[in-house]
Design a protein around this motif. Structure first.
Motif, PDB file in Angstrom:
ATOM      1  N   ASP A 115       0.819  -1.213   0.000  1.00 18.28           N
ATOM      2  CA  ASP A 115       0.000   0.000   0.000  1.00 18.28           C
ATOM      3  C   ASP A 115       0.853   1.263   0.000  1.00 18.28           C
ATOM      4  O   ASP A 115       0.358   2.350  -0.305  1.00 18.28           O
ATOM      5  CB  ASP A 115      -0.965   0.004   1.201  1.00 18.28           C
ATOM      6  N   GLY A 116       2.156   1.110   0.332  1.00 16.58           N
ATOM      7  CA  GLY A 116       3.031   2.280   0.350  1.00 16.58           C
ATOM      8  C   GLY A 116       3.865   2.431  -0.909  1.00 16.58           C
ATOM      9  O   GLY A 116       4.383   3.502  -1.204  1.00 16.58           O
ATOM     10  N   TYR A 117       4.022   1.345  -1.655  1.00 17.00           N
ATOM     11  CA  TYR A 117       4.844   1.404  -2.878  1.00 17.00           C
ATOM     12  C   TYR A 117       4.092   2.123  -3.993  1.00 17.00           C
ATOM     13  O   TYR A 117       2.869   1.994  -4.113  1.00 17.00           O
ATOM     14  CB  TYR A 117       5.247  -0.008  -3.321  1.00 17.00           C
ATOM     15  N   THR A 118       4.847   2.857  -4.823  1.00 20.85           N
ATOM     16  CA  THR A 118       4.212   3.653  -5.873  1.00 20.85           C
ATOM     17  C   THR A 118       4.767   3.322  -7.257  1.00 20.85           C
ATOM     18  O   THR A 118       4.790   4.179  -8.145  1.00 20.85           O
ATOM     19  CB  THR A 118       4.403   5.155  -5.591  1.00 20.85           C
ATOM     20  N   ASN A 119       5.224   2.076  -7.440  1.00 21.69           N
ATOM     21  CA  ASN A 119       5.707   1.663  -8.752  1.00 21.69           C
ATOM     22  C   ASN A 119       4.542   1.482  -9.725  1.00 21.69           C
ATOM     23  O   ASN A 119       3.406   1.272  -9.311  1.00 21.69           O
ATOM     24  CB  ASN A 119       6.462   0.335  -8.626  1.00 21.69           C
ATOM     25  N   VAL A 120       4.880   1.531 -11.032  1.00 21.35           N
ATOM     26  CA  VAL A 120       3.864   1.213 -12.037  1.00 21.35           C
ATOM     27  C   VAL A 120       3.597  -0.291 -12.040  1.00 21.35           C
ATOM     28  O   VAL A 120       4.465  -1.087 -11.674  1.00 21.35           O
ATOM     29  CB  VAL A 120       4.300   1.652 -13.457  1.00 21.35           C
ATOM     30  N   ARG A 121       2.401  -0.647 -12.492  1.00 20.08           N
ATOM     31  CA  ARG A 121       2.021  -2.072 -12.485  1.00 20.08           C
ATOM     32  C   ARG A 121       2.851  -2.881 -13.489  1.00 20.08           C
ATOM     33  O   ARG A 121       3.061  -4.081 -13.309  1.00 20.08           O
ATOM     34  CB  ARG A 121       0.510  -2.187 -12.762  1.00 20.08           C
ATOM     35  N   LEU A 122       3.336  -2.223 -14.544  1.00 16.85           N
ATOM     36  CA  LEU A 122       4.155  -2.918 -15.545  1.00 16.85           C
ATOM     37  C   LEU A 122       5.304  -3.705 -14.911  1.00 16.85           C
ATOM     38  O   LEU A 122       5.587  -4.840 -15.303  1.00 16.85           O
ATOM     39  CB  LEU A 122       4.735  -1.891 -16.535  1.00 16.85           C
ATOM     40  N   VAL A 123       5.976  -3.105 -13.922  1.00 20.29           N
ATOM     41  CA  VAL A 123       7.193  -3.729 -13.396  1.00 20.29           C
ATOM     42  C   VAL A 123       6.921  -4.793 -12.344  1.00 20.29           C
ATOM     43  O   VAL A 123       7.814  -5.574 -12.017  1.00 20.29           O
ATOM     44  CB  VAL A 123       8.170  -2.672 -12.818  1.00 20.29           C
ATOM     45  N   GLU A 124       5.687  -4.827 -11.810  1.00 17.22           N
ATOM     46  CA  GLU A 124       5.431  -5.822 -10.760  1.00 17.22           C
ATOM     47  C   GLU A 124       4.871  -7.126 -11.313  1.00 17.22           C
ATOM     48  O   GLU A 124       4.796  -8.128 -10.594  1.00 17.22           O
ATOM     49  CB  GLU A 124       4.471  -5.247  -9.709  1.00 17.22           C
ATOM     50  N   LEU A 125       4.481  -7.156 -12.590  1.00 17.23           N
ATOM     51  CA  LEU A 125       3.952  -8.396 -13.168  1.00 17.23           C
ATOM     52  C   LEU A 125       5.005  -9.495 -13.046  1.00 17.23           C
ATOM     53  O   LEU A 125       6.204  -9.212 -13.134  1.00 17.23           O
ATOM     54  CB  LEU A 125       3.596  -8.188 -14.638  1.00 17.23           C
ATOM     55  N   PRO A 126       4.580 -10.732 -12.848  1.00 11.17           N
ATOM     56  CA  PRO A 126       5.561 -11.825 -12.696  1.00 11.17           C
ATOM     57  C   PRO A 126       6.530 -11.882 -13.879  1.00 11.17           C
ATOM     58  O   PRO A 126       6.206 -11.419 -14.973  1.00 11.17           O
ATOM     59  CB  PRO A 126       4.681 -13.079 -12.654  1.00 11.17           C
ATOM     60  N   LYS A 127       7.696 -12.451 -13.639  1.00 13.88           N
ATOM     61  CA  LYS A 127       8.762 -12.356 -14.625  1.00 13.88           C
ATOM     62  C   LYS A 127       8.433 -13.080 -15.931  1.00 13.88           C
ATOM     63  O   LYS A 127       8.998 -12.784 -16.964  1.00 13.88           O
ATOM     64  CB  LYS A 127      10.084 -12.873 -14.049  1.00 13.88           C
ATOM     65  N   GLY A 128       7.524 -14.048 -15.883  1.00 15.59           N
ATOM     66  CA  GLY A 128       7.130 -14.729 -17.114  1.00 15.59           C
ATOM     67  C   GLY A 128       8.287 -15.472 -17.741  1.00 15.59           C
ATOM     68  O   GLY A 128       9.179 -15.950 -17.042  1.00 15.59           O
ATOM     69  N   ASP A 129       8.276 -15.551 -19.082  1.00 21.44           N
ATOM     70  CA  ASP A 129       9.377 -16.242 -19.761  1.00 21.44           C
ATOM     71  C   ASP A 129      10.433 -15.217 -20.182  1.00 21.44           C
ATOM     72  O   ASP A 129      10.324 -14.029 -19.891  1.00 21.44           O
ATOM     73  CB  ASP A 129       8.859 -17.073 -20.954  1.00 21.44           C
ATOM     74  N   TRP A 130      11.448 -15.697 -20.872  1.00 17.22           N
ATOM     75  CA  TRP A 130      12.557 -14.814 -21.256  1.00 17.22           C
ATOM     76  C   TRP A 130      12.067 -13.703 -22.188  1.00 17.22           C
ATOM     77  O   TRP A 130      12.549 -12.567 -22.139  1.00 17.22           O
ATOM     78  CB  TRP A 130      13.658 -15.649 -21.919  1.00 17.22           C
ATOM     79  N   ALA A 131      11.103 -14.032 -23.044  1.00 17.87           N
ATOM     80  CA  ALA A 131      10.588 -13.029 -23.981  1.00 17.87           C
ATOM     81  C   ALA A 131       9.918 -11.898 -23.212  1.00 17.87           C
ATOM     82  O   ALA A 131      10.131 -10.718 -23.504  1.00 17.87           O
ATOM     83  CB  ALA A 131       9.604 -13.675 -24.957  1.00 17.87           C
ATOM     84  N   LEU A 132       9.111 -12.239 -22.226  1.00 20.42           N
ATOM     85  CA  LEU A 132       8.435 -11.198 -21.455  1.00 20.42           C
ATOM     86  C   LEU A 132       9.454 -10.352 -20.681  1.00 20.42           C
ATOM     87  O   LEU A 132       9.371  -9.125 -20.650  1.00 20.42           O
ATOM     88  CB  LEU A 132       7.405 -11.799 -20.492  1.00 20.42           C
ATOM     89  N   THR A 133      10.419 -11.017 -20.104  1.00 25.61           N
ATOM     90  CA  THR A 133      11.433 -10.287 -19.332  1.00 25.61           C
ATOM     91  C   THR A 133      12.209  -9.319 -20.218  1.00 25.61           C
ATOM     92  O   THR A 133      12.427  -8.164 -19.857  1.00 25.61           O
ATOM     93  CB  THR A 133      12.394 -11.285 -18.658  1.00 25.61           C
ATOM     94  N   MET A 134      12.633  -9.789 -21.380  1.00 22.71           N
ATOM     95  CA  MET A 134      13.416  -8.927 -22.272  1.00 22.71           C
ATOM     96  C   MET A 134      12.550  -7.805 -22.851  1.00 22.71           C
ATOM     97  O   MET A 134      12.994  -6.669 -22.976  1.00 22.71           O
ATOM     98  CB  MET A 134      14.019  -9.764 -23.414  1.00 22.71           C
TER      99      MET A 134
END
Lengths: 260, 219
Positions: free
Chosen positions: A86-105
């Motif tokens: 509730d205190g963090y203010t990051n965008v949702r883009l960066v908190e999504l699970p790491k997924g596969d290598w394609a998603l990470t890159m």
């Protein structure tokens, strides 16, 4: 550093604290997602490379939080390790699970392009401490961007499977991108004072770089027009809390530790 | 050079030997290798693996298959290595000169005009008879980082500002082997690389006074 904070109005100080924290939070959370690959990346060289990138991003977060410290005396480690979702203010883009290598890159590419362009503009900030930090960090971001742009291209133009995975990653990430360009409360005032880059301009240069890379160079299909972010940085997905629980577990178990 | 055939031919990325230059005027030195799908990828991963710290100013990568190496023993037992055929042209020559433990193991010392890789080794051997290994590759096989200010700034400059410690600076359980060596309780002497403060100056293990001048320096 003697803070030119005396020149700021109280409202500007609060807005700048919000912005520095948001910048740092994006980097911390993205670095943690990248760090999840340590020991698991496709090859040893990329394992090292991604750990390097993650470390650079954490370094940038540290610089932003040190700037904040000059404004309100807050401790960067307390902010990183003792704030909840509730205190963090990051965008949702960066908190999504790491997924596969394609998603990470692909995520790293989308973010690196944004960060490199934002920092490039922030070098001209009228707030000298921020201009200094930007000049330092932008060099690393330019290198990150070369690395991730190369990977997105190789994956998109590689095998049927790598193309499918890259397109899937783009479909999943795309709706979250616009939030990077959504101004925070009070940000407009700082932009008007020449302290922060104007996000609309950063977005225009981002689009003129990223869109041709994804479509013309890599042959990917853009899912839809870049939608506006519907919710602010106080709203998170269900993925942030477990990430923080893991990231903060050591610090919270040994709250009085002085040497790590 | 002997190459182990891959158990899965066609599925493995080639290996690239990485040569690093620590400062202008220093020789390029072999620092290790990376696996990569293409030249650009090789340079990018090489930068991450070998230039994080300390500073460097230039990187070369050369595909393993484009390199020919030979030791004096190999030339004795297989003299035909000096006839290894290939394209004629400019070849870079690298030498391994010492068994001393070091982060680098081959220095590039210049170039020769050769009829092929075997001829390049032959010339390297005539000119540097005392080397422990000769290594040659054609100029056309080299991929290089750019020397424009933008590349230098984003690939190499950040590493200069970063603090780092030599491996031997970290604590160990019991006593550091260096202490034992200094007390004469271990054979050999401590391998100290040159430093300014905590920053290693370069990876060069040799006495510069003993180095022959490079015959031709790369632009």
């Amino acid at each position: 550093m003697t803070a030119p904070a005396a020149l700021l109005t109280p409202a500007q100080t609060q807005a700048l604290i919000r912005k520095l924290t948001a910048l740092a939070d994006d980097e911390i959370i993205l670095a943690h997602r990248d760090g999840e690959w340590t020991g698991h990346a496709p090859i040893l060289e990329e394992d090292i490379a991604l750990a390097n990138i993650a470390q650079d991003e954490l370094g940038h977060a540290g610089m932003y939080l040190e700037l904040r410290r000059t404004l309100d005396g807050s401790d960067p480690d307390r902010l990183a390790f003792f704030r909840g979702a509730d205190g963090y203010t990051n965008v949702r883009l960066v908190e999504l699970p790491k997924g596969d290598w394609a998603l990470t890159m692909l995520r790293q590419f989308l973010f690196d392009a944004y960060e490199a362009l934002w920092l490039s503009a922030a070098q001209k900030s009228s707030y000298a401490p921020l201009a200094e930090v930007a000049a330092k960090a932008v060099r690393e971001e330019k290198f990150h961007l070369q690395h991730t742009a190369l990977w997105v291209e190789r994956l998109a133009l590689g095998t049927d499977e790598s193309r499918r995975r890259t397109q899937n990653a783009l479909d999943e990430l795309w709706p979250h991108v616009a939030q990077l360009f959504a101004p925070l409360p009070g940000e407009a005032d700082l932009v008007a004072a020449g302290m922060l880059p104007e996000l609309e301009k950063v977005r225009a240069s981002w689009e003129s770089f990223v869109l041709p890379h994804l479509t013309e160079k890599c042959g990917l299909t853009l899912p839809m027009a870049l939608a506006e972010a519907s919710e602010g940085r106080d709203v998170h997905t269900e993925h942030l809390a477990p990430l923080l629980a893991e990231m903060q577990s050591v610090a919270r178990q040994h709250a009085n530790a002085e040497v790590w | 050079m002997t190459q182990t055939p891959s158990p899965h031919p066609g599925t493995q990325w080639p290996r690239w030997e990485v040569f690093k230059q620590d400062a202008p005027g220093r020789p390029w030195q072999a620092v290790g290798s990376v696996h990569a799908g293409d030249p650009d990828h090789a340079l990018l991963t090489a930068r991450n693996v070998f230039v994080r710290r300390p500073a460097a100013v230039s990187l070369w990568a050369v595909r393993e298959g484009d390199i020919l190496t030979a030791t004096p023993e190999e030339v004795q037992t297989r003299p035909e290595v000096l006839d290894t055929p290939g394209e004629g042209g400019t070849y870079h020559v690298g030498l391994k000169r010492t068994h001393k433990r070091s982060m680098t193991f081959v220095d590039l010392v210049g170039t020769v005009e050769a009829r092929g890789p075997g001829d390049a080794v032959r010339q390297a051997r005539e000119e540097h008879p005392d080397a422990l290994t000769w290594l040659v590759f054609p100029e056309r096989a080299v991929v290089r980082t750019g020397d424009d200010p933008g590349t230098v700034d984003s690939w190499f400059a950040p590493a200069r500002d970063k603090t780092y410690k030599q491996q031997q600076a970290y604590g160990v359980i019991g006593r550091h082997v260096g202490e034992l060596k200094r007390e004469g309780r271990m054979p050999g002497r401590v391998n100290e690389e040159p430093h300014i403060g905590a920053q290693k100056v370069h990876d060069h293990p040799h006495d510069p006074a003993l180095q022959p001048a490079p015959r031709k320096v790369q632009p």
